[in-house]
Write a protein that holds these residues in place. Structure first.
Motif, PDB file in Angstrom:
ATOM      1  N   GLU A  28      56.934-114.599  53.873  1.00 35.22           N
ATOM      2  CA  GLU A  28      56.756-114.970  55.290  1.00 35.22           C
ATOM      3  C   GLU A  28      55.535-114.553  55.891  1.00 35.22           C
ATOM      4  O   GLU A  28      55.330-113.240  55.920  1.00 35.22           O
ATOM      5  N   THR A  29      54.629-115.279  56.139  1.00 33.82           N
ATOM      6  CA  THR A  29      53.203-114.711  57.096  1.00 33.82           C
ATOM      7  C   THR A  29      53.211-115.298  58.246  1.00 33.82           C
ATOM      8  O   THR A  29      53.801-116.416  58.653  1.00 33.82           O
ATOM      9  N   ILE A  69      55.290-117.799  62.455  1.00 35.67           N
ATOM     10  CA  ILE A  69      55.712-117.368  61.163  1.00 35.67           C
ATOM     11  C   ILE A  69      55.833-118.630  60.323  1.00 35.67           C
ATOM     12  O   ILE A  69      56.468-119.432  60.807  1.00 35.67           O
ATOM     13  N   ARG A 111      55.880-108.639  58.204  1.00 30.72           N
ATOM     14  CA  ARG A 111      55.174-109.841  57.893  1.00 30.72           C
ATOM     15  C   ARG A 111      53.727-109.617  58.000  1.00 30.72           C
ATOM     16  O   ARG A 111      53.167-108.883  58.757  1.00 30.72           O
TER      17      ARG A 111
END
Length: 128
Positions: A89-90, A28, A80
């Motif tokens: 947040e990815t 992440i 996410r």
């Protein structure tokens, strides 16, 4: 304690996603929020990239009814999205979780098989 290694194969989340319901290790990226109390700790406002256990799902409904598609969800219910989509947040990469220790090829043992599987894993001797 016996050393038991696992091989991790990271998959770029921009190109491929796991099957719905799959538990994964998710890399992440995002930025820690800036806190008004400057002395409360380090890392505030800094970018991060870390690994968390999550699961992938094609449909997730938040408690407030918000619908999320093709997303990763952690144990706290935080959603996410894959990298490049609109999210603070990815997930940049994901990897299937390793199988259970002790020579198993499975990630889950249920019921009566648990004691024997645990015994086998704890009895495994390190060859190093």
């Amino acid at each position: 304690m016996a050393k038991q290694d696992a091989v991790v194969t990271w998959v770029d989340a921009r190109g491929a996603l796991p099957s719905s319901g799959t538990p994964v290790a998710a890399a992440i990226t995002g930025r820690y929020p800036v806190d008004g109390d400057a002395g409360s700790g380090s890392g505030l406002g800094e970018e991060f990239w870390l690994v968390r256990p999550m699961y992938f799902t094609t449909l997730h409904l938040d408690e407030d009814g918000t619908e999320h598609r093709d997303c990763f969800v952690d144990s706290d219910g935080v959603v996410r999205l894959p990298y490049g989509l609109d999210s603070a947040e990815t997930v940049t990469h994901w990897a299937e979780l390793p199988s259970l220790p002790g020579g198993l090829t499975s990630r889950t043992v249920l019921g009566e098989g648990v004691p024997a599987a645990l015994h086998n894993a704890w009895s495994t001797r390190s060859r190093n």
